[in-house]
Each structure stands twice: as C-alpha cells, then as structure tokens.
Design a protein around this motif. Sequence first.
Motif, PDB file in Angstrom:
ATOM      1  N   VAL A 109      60.398  -4.005  54.953  1.00  0.00           N
ATOM      2  CA  VAL A 109      59.309  -4.936  55.281  1.00  0.00           C
ATOM      3  C   VAL A 109      59.461  -6.156  54.369  1.00  0.00           C
ATOM      4  O   VAL A 109      59.239  -6.066  53.164  1.00  0.00           O
ATOM      5  CB  VAL A 109      57.924  -4.286  55.090  1.00  0.00           C
ATOM      6  CG1 VAL A 109      56.828  -5.294  55.386  1.00  0.00           C
ATOM      7  CG2 VAL A 109      57.780  -3.055  55.975  1.00  0.00           C
ATOM      8  N   PRO A 110      59.851  -7.307  54.928  1.00  0.00           N
ATOM      9  CA  PRO A 110      60.184  -8.467  54.086  1.00  0.00           C
ATOM     10  C   PRO A 110      58.994  -9.037  53.312  1.00  0.00           C
ATOM     11  O   PRO A 110      57.898  -9.171  53.837  1.00  0.00           O
ATOM     12  CB  PRO A 110      60.699  -9.502  55.111  1.00  0.00           C
ATOM     13  CG  PRO A 110      61.064  -8.721  56.316  1.00  0.00           C
ATOM     14  CD  PRO A 110      60.123  -7.553  56.351  1.00  0.00           C
ATOM     15  N   ASP A 111      59.247  -9.322  52.046  1.00  0.00           N
ATOM     16  CA  ASP A 111      58.324 -10.104  51.229  1.00  0.00           C
ATOM     17  C   ASP A 111      58.981 -11.469  51.060  1.00  0.00           C
ATOM     18  O   ASP A 111      59.851 -11.664  50.210  1.00  0.00           O
ATOM     19  CB  ASP A 111      58.126  -9.415  49.873  1.00  0.00           C
ATOM     20  CG  ASP A 111      57.191 -10.211  48.953  1.00  0.00           C
ATOM     21  OD1 ASP A 111      56.845 -11.354  49.315  1.00  0.00           O
ATOM     22  OD2 ASP A 111      56.840  -9.699  47.875  1.00  0.00           O
ATOM     23  N   TRP A 112      58.538 -12.443  51.903  1.00  0.00           N
ATOM     24  CA  TRP A 112      59.242 -13.718  52.003  1.00  0.00           C
ATOM     25  C   TRP A 112      59.115 -14.583  50.756  1.00  0.00           C
ATOM     26  O   TRP A 112      59.795 -15.601  50.635  1.00  0.00           O
ATOM     27  CB  TRP A 112      58.768 -14.488  53.233  1.00  0.00           C
ATOM     28  CG  TRP A 112      59.131 -13.780  54.507  1.00  0.00           C
ATOM     29  CD1 TRP A 112      58.277 -13.161  55.361  1.00  0.00           C
ATOM     30  CD2 TRP A 112      60.451 -13.590  55.048  1.00  0.00           C
ATOM     31  NE1 TRP A 112      58.972 -12.581  56.410  1.00  0.00           N
ATOM     32  CE2 TRP A 112      60.310 -12.834  56.237  1.00  0.00           C
ATOM     33  CE3 TRP A 112      61.731 -13.966  54.635  1.00  0.00           C
ATOM     34  CZ2 TRP A 112      61.400 -12.468  57.018  1.00  0.00           C
ATOM     35  CZ3 TRP A 112      62.823 -13.592  55.409  1.00  0.00           C
ATOM     36  CH2 TRP A 112      62.651 -12.856  56.583  1.00  0.00           C
ATOM     37  N   SER A 113      58.304 -14.156  49.804  1.00  0.00           N
ATOM     38  CA  SER A 113      58.218 -14.914  48.555  1.00  0.00           C
ATOM     39  C   SER A 113      59.533 -14.828  47.766  1.00  0.00           C
ATOM     40  O   SER A 113      59.797 -15.641  46.891  1.00  0.00           O
ATOM     41  CB  SER A 113      57.065 -14.395  47.687  1.00  0.00           C
ATOM     42  OG  SER A 113      57.303 -13.062  47.258  1.00  0.00           O
ATOM     43  N   TYR A 114      60.347 -13.815  48.099  1.00  0.00           N
ATOM     44  CA  TYR A 114      61.646 -13.664  47.435  1.00  0.00           C
ATOM     45  C   TYR A 114      62.759 -14.437  48.133  1.00  0.00           C
ATOM     46  O   TYR A 114      63.916 -14.403  47.710  1.00  0.00           O
ATOM     47  CB  TYR A 114      62.045 -12.177  47.373  1.00  0.00           C
ATOM     48  CG  TYR A 114      61.313 -11.407  46.311  1.00  0.00           C
ATOM     49  CD1 TYR A 114      61.760 -11.417  44.987  1.00  0.00           C
ATOM     50  CD2 TYR A 114      60.179 -10.666  46.612  1.00  0.00           C
ATOM     51  CE1 TYR A 114      61.085 -10.710  43.999  1.00  0.00           C
ATOM     52  CE2 TYR A 114      59.498  -9.953  45.639  1.00  0.00           C
ATOM     53  CZ  TYR A 114      59.961  -9.983  44.335  1.00  0.00           C
ATOM     54  OH  TYR A 114      59.297  -9.287  43.362  1.00  0.00           O
ATOM     55  N   PHE A 115      62.414 -15.133  49.240  1.00  0.00           N
ATOM     56  CA  PHE A 115      63.421 -15.903  49.974  1.00  0.00           C
ATOM     57  C   PHE A 115      63.682 -17.221  49.247  1.00  0.00           C
ATOM     58  O   PHE A 115      63.126 -18.258  49.565  1.00  0.00           O
ATOM     59  CB  PHE A 115      62.945 -16.157  51.414  1.00  0.00           C
ATOM     60  CG  PHE A 115      64.019 -16.739  52.302  1.00  0.00           C
ATOM     61  CD1 PHE A 115      65.071 -15.954  52.731  1.00  0.00           C
ATOM     62  CD2 PHE A 115      63.972 -18.067  52.693  1.00  0.00           C
ATOM     63  CE1 PHE A 115      66.063 -16.484  53.549  1.00  0.00           C
ATOM     64  CE2 PHE A 115      64.957 -18.614  53.508  1.00  0.00           C
ATOM     65  CZ  PHE A 115      66.008 -17.816  53.926  1.00  0.00           C
ATOM     66  N   THR A 116      64.523 -17.143  48.235  1.00  0.00           N
ATOM     67  CA  THR A 116      64.816 -18.307  47.389  1.00  0.00           C
ATOM     68  C   THR A 116      66.335 -18.526  47.314  1.00  0.00           C
ATOM     69  O   THR A 116      67.120 -17.669  47.732  1.00  0.00           O
ATOM     70  CB  THR A 116      64.297 -18.082  45.963  1.00  0.00           C
ATOM     71  OG1 THR A 116      64.992 -16.961  45.384  1.00  0.00           O
ATOM     72  CG2 THR A 116      62.800 -17.806  45.961  1.00  0.00           C
ATOM     73  N   GLY A 117      66.727 -19.656  46.761  1.00  0.00           N
ATOM     74  CA  GLY A 117      68.142 -19.947  46.586  1.00  0.00           C
ATOM     75  C   GLY A 117      68.813 -18.924  45.691  1.00  0.00           C
ATOM     76  O   GLY A 117      69.956 -18.526  45.920  1.00  0.00           O
ATOM     77  N   LYS A 118      68.095 -18.467  44.665  1.00  0.00           N
ATOM     78  CA  LYS A 118      68.654 -17.481  43.732  1.00  0.00           C
ATOM     79  C   LYS A 118      68.944 -16.162  44.452  1.00  0.00           C
ATOM     80  O   LYS A 118      70.018 -15.574  44.281  1.00  0.00           O
ATOM     81  CB  LYS A 118      67.671 -17.242  42.584  1.00  0.00           C
ATOM     82  CG  LYS A 118      68.130 -16.186  41.576  1.00  0.00           C
ATOM     83  CD  LYS A 118      67.139 -16.085  40.434  1.00  0.00           C
ATOM     84  CE  LYS A 118      67.545 -15.004  39.442  1.00  0.00           C
ATOM     85  NZ  LYS A 118      67.314 -13.645  39.923  1.00  0.00           N
ATOM     86  N   THR A 119      67.992 -15.710  45.271  1.00  0.00           N
ATOM     87  CA  THR A 119      68.187 -14.460  46.010  1.00  0.00           C
ATOM     88  C   THR A 119      69.364 -14.572  46.968  1.00  0.00           C
ATOM     89  O   THR A 119      70.168 -13.642  47.102  1.00  0.00           O
ATOM     90  CB  THR A 119      66.914 -14.085  46.796  1.00  0.00           C
ATOM     91  OG1 THR A 119      65.799 -14.057  45.905  1.00  0.00           O
ATOM     92  CG2 THR A 119      67.049 -12.713  47.445  1.00  0.00           C
ATOM     93  N   THR A 131      65.872  -5.612  41.828  1.00  0.00           N
ATOM     94  CA  THR A 131      65.448  -6.736  40.986  1.00  0.00           C
ATOM     95  C   THR A 131      65.325  -8.046  41.756  1.00  0.00           C
ATOM     96  O   THR A 131      64.957  -9.064  41.189  1.00  0.00           O
ATOM     97  CB  THR A 131      66.437  -6.939  39.811  1.00  0.00           C
ATOM     98  OG1 THR A 131      67.769  -7.045  40.338  1.00  0.00           O
ATOM     99  CG2 THR A 131      66.394  -5.767  38.848  1.00  0.00           C
ATOM    100  N   ASN A 132      65.629  -8.031  43.069  1.00  0.00           N
ATOM    101  CA  ASN A 132      65.557  -9.255  43.872  1.00  0.00           C
ATOM    102  C   ASN A 132      64.709  -9.099  45.126  1.00  0.00           C
ATOM    103  O   ASN A 132      64.958  -9.743  46.150  1.00  0.00           O
ATOM    104  CB  ASN A 132      66.970  -9.721  44.247  1.00  0.00           C
ATOM    105  CG  ASN A 132      67.746 -10.267  43.063  1.00  0.00           C
ATOM    106  OD1 ASN A 132      67.516 -11.381  42.614  1.00  0.00           O
ATOM    107  ND2 ASN A 132      68.656  -9.463  42.537  1.00  0.00           N
ATOM    108  N   GLY A 133      63.704  -8.225  45.047  1.00  0.00           N
ATOM    109  CA  GLY A 133      62.707  -8.165  46.104  1.00  0.00           C
ATOM    110  C   GLY A 133      62.974  -7.217  47.249  1.00  0.00           C
ATOM    111  O   GLY A 133      62.215  -7.185  48.224  1.00  0.00           O
ATOM    112  N   GLY A 134      64.043  -6.438  47.191  1.00  0.00           N
ATOM    113  CA  GLY A 134      64.279  -5.421  48.211  1.00  0.00           C
ATOM    114  C   GLY A 134      64.694  -5.972  49.559  1.00  0.00           C
ATOM    115  O   GLY A 134      65.826  -6.429  49.743  1.00  0.00           O
ATOM    116  N   SER A 135      63.779  -5.965  50.525  1.00  0.00           N
ATOM    117  CA  SER A 135      64.099  -6.212  51.936  1.00  0.00           C
ATOM    118  C   SER A 135      64.754  -7.571  52.194  1.00  0.00           C
ATOM    119  O   SER A 135      65.715  -7.660  52.963  1.00  0.00           O
ATOM    120  CB  SER A 135      62.830  -6.087  52.776  1.00  0.00           C
ATOM    121  OG  SER A 135      61.823  -6.928  52.258  1.00  0.00           O
ATOM    122  N   VAL A 136      64.243  -8.633  51.581  1.00  0.00           N
ATOM    123  CA  VAL A 136      64.818  -9.968  51.812  1.00  0.00           C
ATOM    124  C   VAL A 136      66.253 -10.011  51.288  1.00  0.00           C
ATOM    125  O   VAL A 136      67.159 -10.530  51.951  1.00  0.00           O
ATOM    126  CB  VAL A 136      63.956 -11.063  51.139  1.00  0.00           C
ATOM    127  CG1 VAL A 136      64.674 -12.402  51.170  1.00  0.00           C
ATOM    128  CG2 VAL A 136      62.608 -11.173  51.830  1.00  0.00           C
TER     129      VAL A 136
END
Length: 443
Positions: A204-214, A36-41
């Motif tokens: 394989v990172p999806d950097w759109s999930y690189f947020t404070g919440k994640t 639920t938080n983007g996997g790789s990141v």
Amino acid sequence: MSNRDQFASKIGFILAAAGSAIGLGAIWKFPYMAGTNGGSVFILLFIICTLIIGLPILVAEFMIGRRGQTDAVSSFKKQAPGTRWFLTGWAGFIFSAIILSFYSVVGGWILSYIVRAISFELSGSGEDYYGELFASITSNPWEVVIAQAVFLFLTVWIVQGGVKNGIEKASKWMMPLLFIFFIVLVIRSLTLDGAIEGIKFMFVPDWSYFTGKTLLMALGQAFFSLSVGVAAMLTYASYLSKETKIGSSAINVAGMNIGISLLAGLVIFPAVFALGYSPDQGPGLVFIIIPAVFQQIPFGSLFMIIFFILLLFATVTSAIAMLEIVVATAMGPKYDKRKQYSWLCGFGIFIVGIPSALSFGVLSEIKIFGLSIFDSADFLTNNIGMPIGALLVAIFAGYKISKADAAAELNTKDWIFKTWRILVRFVAPIAIIIVFIQSVFFR
C-alpha cells in the motif's frame, strides 16, 4: 587441451545466472533498503528500474558474452581487436575478486550463525542480545577467518568441477531449494497475528516517500541486485549455445530476482510488524532483528535454521559467479587446468579478504577515507566499479557492436530490439551516470 565447457541446458543457465543475481543483494540488502525507504514506493520503483535499466544491461552482457564464447578479457579483444576495450574485462576480473574477498566474510558470518542455530545457541531474546552476539562474532579474529576460509573452500569446490558438473549441477538443486525454503518461511510469516501491517507496508503506497532520493536508492538496488557491471553475466553467457534465446533468458533472470526480493520482504516485514519491531533497522535487519523475531514464534529455532541455510545458498550461488569470472580469466584457453586455477584463485582471494574479515575486530581502527577496510572494499566495488563496468558494457553493446550484428545475436522481434537499443544507448547510460554521481559525491 580439452574443449571449452558449456551449460547443458537453458534452465541450468537461467538458474545459475539467477543464482548470481539472487544473493545478499536480494535477501539481505533489499529488505533493509525497502525498510528504510518507505516500503511499497521503494519496491514499486525498484521493479520499474529493474525492467527499464537493469534488464537492458543484462541483455547486453549476455550478448557480449555469447558472441565472444571465451573469458571476459579475450571476449572484448575478439570483438574489438586493436582497441583497449579488453580493459573492461580486466576491470571485471579485479572488481569480482575484491567483491568475493569481502563477500566471503559475510558468507563466513552466515556459517557461524548456522552452526549456532543447529546447536540451539541462538536462544537469547531481544535485539540487544543478538546485537551483542553479532558484534562478538564479527570481532573474533579466529572465528571470522576460519569461517571465511570454509565458505571459500565450498565455493572453490563447486567451481573447480566445471560449468556443467560444478556450477550448473549446484545451481539446479540449490535454487529450487531456495524457493521452497522461502515459501515455507513466507507461509509462517503471513500466519502471524498482525502480519497484515507488514503486507500493507509492502504493497500500500505511502506517496510521501516518492522522492528523488528514493528513486535513486531504488535504481541503485535494481542495478546492483542483477550482478551487472563486473562481467559475471558476460562470463556465464560465454558458456551458452547459439540456440538459447538471450532475451527470454534475461527476462527469466530479472523476474526471478524480483520474485526472490519480494519473497524476502514477505518473510521479513510481516514478522517484524507482527512482533512490534521497526522495519528501518538498516544492515542489521537480517543478523540482529530476524533472529530476535524467530525466537518469539513457535518452532522459531527450526525456522531460523531454515532461514540461514537459505541465506547460505543465495550467497554461495553469487560467490561461484564471482569466482568463475576470476578463474575463467586467469586460466584463459587452458581449460584442462581449471582445478589448479580454481584453488589458486580461491587461495589468493582468501588472502586478500583477511583484512576485511578482521576489520570489525583487531583492524577496526584502520580507516580508509573514514571507512573500515570492509566498507571501503564494498564502496569501491558497488559505488565505483560496478557503475563504471555497466556503463562501459552499455556503450560497447549500444555503439561498438553494429546494429545488424546485435539484431542477429538477439534474434527477437523488431520492436523489442528497437526498444532495447534505445534503452541501452540512451536511458541506461544516463541513469548509471546519475547513480554514480549521487553515490560517490553525495552519499
């Protein structure tokens, strides 16, 4: 009065401590949190947070426990006489009992699934079927309470055998089997057509999930998955000999926890993607989506049996750590009374856990601050108890124990000790406070 029990070997201690950490957090919670938080990141941040935040606190608990050589309450009294630091030990006692009271409910669900899997009753198809099955199991009052009792009976039976002949012996065969079962399931999952999408999701990172919440979610998962903050590791370390290296033991435990979490992802995500499911299914991923996935692959019923036995092993190894804290604190120096205290504490925790077991059925209407009894117990321990406990451990190890005593106890290279001390005195407390505020006030 007999002498206090000890772990017979370093590997026995590491496997027992790793078993405490590797429970539902690694196999049940980690996959759905990553999903639920983007996997790789999320996975990358989880590993970093485990090493920078979780590991220093784990070392701190090991140090306090090994220095005390007694139960959590007595350990703080011994190392900080005339102060109220011993309340940290009592907090660990209380929160461990509450955790095990609802944890044993989930252990009971797993037993229910194993019985159905072995008798080939998990033969439906689709997530709707398994969603309805999960709801029917969790709402059946007799089944959930009896299954909870059986799970706790198994846990007490191991703990009453003592550290060397109970906890260590059980961990020495359950943990290797857990790894073997995982490898078998990973191989099966990775050989499915379309499994590559699950591997990409994990690595394989999806950097759109690189947020404070994640970042906060990853920090919380790293923190809770190591079982720090409730005196579990402190209690286990109290059975360690002075010859055992604390730092290397903590690194082994953290490494095994990361490894099992990644293996859980490699079991679940390739299969989920290969068979067209979504990874962001939340807490139902293990009990609803995974059975649906296994039913669609050759010999799926066999692999489902293996998966739920594996999940049972992981849950039991965590449960015995929680019960050991309660038993060790309750019996104090009366080491020859271990069996009586084990069964007495186990029965008490069973009684306390019955409302949680019934909170999906006959007590489902009862809410505490909008949460079910089960969820409120989970929130109280995971969002309040564990962060406060870990913060107190970090402060005690970083400020109450002198630099010289800490250095002598850890007995490691100077630069490693200095790094640990900076992390446990400044970085870990700040991170814990942030997670605590986020999880309690901004959930």
